[in-house]
Motif scaffolding. Structure first.
Motif, PDB file in Angstrom:
ATOM      1  N   SER A 347       3.835   0.672  -2.760  1.00  0.00           N
ATOM      2  CA  SER A 347       2.836  -0.362  -2.470  1.00  0.00           C
ATOM      3  C   SER A 347       2.005  -0.688  -3.704  1.00  0.00           C
ATOM      4  CB  SER A 347       1.921   0.099  -1.325  1.00  0.00           C
ATOM      5  OG  SER A 347       1.163   1.235  -1.687  1.00  0.00           O
ATOM      6  N   ILE A 379       0.643  -2.624   1.133  1.00  0.00           N
ATOM      7  CA  ILE A 379       1.137  -1.501   1.936  1.00  0.00           C
ATOM      8  C   ILE A 379       1.981  -2.011   3.103  1.00  0.00           C
ATOM      9  CG2 ILE A 379       0.413   0.297   3.572  1.00  0.00           C
ATOM     10  CD1 ILE A 379      -1.971   0.826   1.645  1.00  0.00           C
ATOM     11  N   THR A 382       5.293  -3.720   2.005  1.00  0.00           N
ATOM     12  CA  THR A 382       6.268  -2.688   1.664  1.00  0.00           C
ATOM     13  C   THR A 382       6.846  -2.045   2.916  1.00  0.00           C
ATOM     14  OG1 THR A 382       5.043  -2.212  -0.383  1.00  0.00           O
ATOM     15  CG2 THR A 382       6.606  -0.546   0.375  1.00  0.00           C
TER      16      THR A 382
END
Length: 539
Positions: A347, A379, A382
């Motif tokens: 991330s 985050i 990802t």
């Protein structure tokens, strides 16, 4: 008084780290909460010694045989040490969350920076996403393997069950990664003890519970008696080399520590030191674990057993089912830690790439939450994209296994590009490589280590491109090279069609009106102004 002194020293180190980061052209955006212990633990955890061996143990054992397990591990670990050392050298000089992606563009003349940064960035992200996905997929398979053993083999594991648990685990790790950096650092600090402790206990218990007369002879563990070709058509040499997948998949993602370097105290020292220590510890510990597993493995024809995991079946055979399942819980916990740290590292790479306008998002994912001071948007992007490779299991198990080869290929290739470029352009007037505290020098040692890791990576990339089972069908095809080549080709098409309009390589996010820290030297001011001027057209 001692606490006050420690606090002052910590503040001084943080200020020095932030000034170094600003000299590289970036405004400090994270809190530096990772101590030396937490950073070393992070580096060990990203490799996940016992869980990574458990996840990939079937490949060397069932394709090349027991000797492939033992010799390929130590051969690969030795070569990985040269790659890890070369990476640590660059990370020490460029301790930014972009890692080798950011460094690669700084190691070439200005006209090459955009295309080099673009290729390395996409390759690195591809490898990290594949690494996270394969680890989470492996964890899901390990949990279902335990269920099969607990049910005495009377339980059917379908692709839907594996993929469903895989998706749930990824989402849970996405939630955990939303924690503030200080909580992530505290959580990570204990990972290394569980990782190494579980490995050591498994080794001791296996040796203690295996009768001496049932242990295999040295010729089976190390010699020609242990070379068993089960590839269906490859010669024994190629079958033997397929054993490299386990060590190469385990000992990769070295630069993960670099991706959290903007959250690490004394990053130029701590990040490369953690890589160095973790590579040595994982290499030696993994070799010991593999030797003991083969020594105590029993008849090869009984493996991998109903659970599909040779590692777990060996534990159950020697320890008994209750003890094996109890220790297997900690092996799964280690894999859980690998996924946690892998998502955090990936991330940060996505955040850095978006910050440099490498994604078509106008910098949307290059955002740090004011609430947690972590890149929440990166985050979850990802997390979502990491689900996609796991869906290959619906095509075939062999197709799903391609993500393991893909991880090693994409990441290691993204590493050797900046390593090679540093040597090619080291005397170019537009390239100013300022070594960090960890530096092997420009003598024979540095050159030998760098060249060795480049040649080795190219060699294993060829091995990992081969289908492991013959004859080749749609189900046995190795899709790793297809996916890797496809991503490179599509990224290049995208770059020339549109990407070059908004992406100009890693660029400073320090504006000209930024006030310089009090007491900063004129030389550092000049370095920063020079970098800003050089990138002003990109800002």
């Amino acid at each position: 008084m001692q606490n006050d002194s420690e606090h002052e020293r910590s503040s001084f180190d943080t200020d020095a780290d932030d000034k170094h980061l600003e000299a590289l052209g970036y405004v400090p955006s994270f809190k530096r909460e990772f101590s030396n212990l937490a950073t070393i633990s992070f580096a060990f955890s990203i490799m996940g010694l016992c869980s990574s061996v458990a996840t990939t143990f079937n490949t060397p054992l069932l394709l090349g045989g027991p000797s492939s397990v033992t010799w390929c591990w130590i051969l690969g670990a030795t070569m990985c040490f040269t790659l890890g050392s070369s990476i640590a050298e660059i990370v020490s000089a460029f301790p930014t969350c972009g890692g080798l992606y950011t460094a690669s563009a700084q190691l070439v003349p200005k006209r090459h920076r955009p295309i080099v940064g673009w290729i390395v960035g996409w390759m690195n992200i591809l490898g990290q996403v594949a690494g996270l996905s394969s680890t989470e997929f492996g964890l899901s398979s390990m949990i279902w393997a335990a269920v099969v053993v607990a049910k005495d083999g009377d339980y059917e594991v379908t692709p839907g069950k594996v993929v469903g648990l895989f998706c749930g685990l990824l989402i849970f790790h996405g939630i955990l990664n939303c924690l503030a950096t200080r909580h992530l650092a505290k959580l990570t600090s204990g990972f290394v003890f569980i990782n190494l402790g579980t490995t050591l206990i498994i080794v001791i218990v296996l040796l203690a519970t295996t009768p001496r007369h049932e242990m295999h002879a040295a010729g089976y563990v190390f010699g020609s008696a242990g070379v068993v070709n089960q590839t269906g058509g490859w010669n024994s040499g190629i079958a033997f080399l397929f054993g490299l997948l386990s060590v190469q998949w385990t000992m990769t993602d070295y630069d993960a520590t670099a991706h959290i370097s903007e959250e690490v105290k004394r990053a130029a020292y701590a990040a490369p030191a953690a890589i160095f220590i973790a590579v040595i510890g994982t290499g030696l510990g993994g070799w010991l674990l593999n030797i003991v597993l083969v020594l105590c493995s029993g008849p090869l024809e009984n493996l991998p057993g109903p659970s599909g995991s040779a590692f777990l079946e060996i534990m159950a055979l020697r320890m008994g089912k209750p003890a094996a399942l109890f220790l297997w819980t900690f092996v799964c916990l280690t894999a859980f830690f690998v996924s946690q740290t892998a998502l955090q590292a990936c991330s940060r790479t996505v955040y850095a790439f978006s910050r440099d306008h490498g994604l078509p998002d106008r910098g949307y994912f290059g955002y740090v939450s004011r609430w947690t001071q972590t890149p929440l948007r990166a985050i979850w992007l990802t997390t979502i994209f990491s689900i996609l490779p796991g869906l290959l299991d619906f095509a075939s198990p062999v197709a799903a296994n391609a993500i393991f080869s893909l991880t090693a290929m994409a990441l290691d290739i993204s590493y050797i590009i900046p390593i090679g470029l540093r040597r090619i352009y080291q005397n170019h007037p537009e390239v100013q490589f300022k070594p960090g505290p960890f530096y092997m020098g420009d003598g024979l040692l540095g050159w030998a280590v760098n060249i060795n890791c480049i040649l080795w990576t190219l060699f294993v990339s060829v091995i990992f491109s081969l289908p492991t089972i013959l004859p080749v069908t749609a189900q046995t095809m190795n899709y790793a090279s297809v996916i890797t080549g496809g991503v490179v080709l599509l990224s290049l098409i995208w770059y020339f069609a549109d990407g070059r309009r908004h992406y100009h390589g890693p660029q400073s996010n320090i504006h000209n009106d930024l006030s310089y820290p009090e007491g900063e030297s004129d030389s550092k001011k000049g370095a920063r102004v020079s970098l800003e001027d050089g990138d002003s057209k990109n800002a």
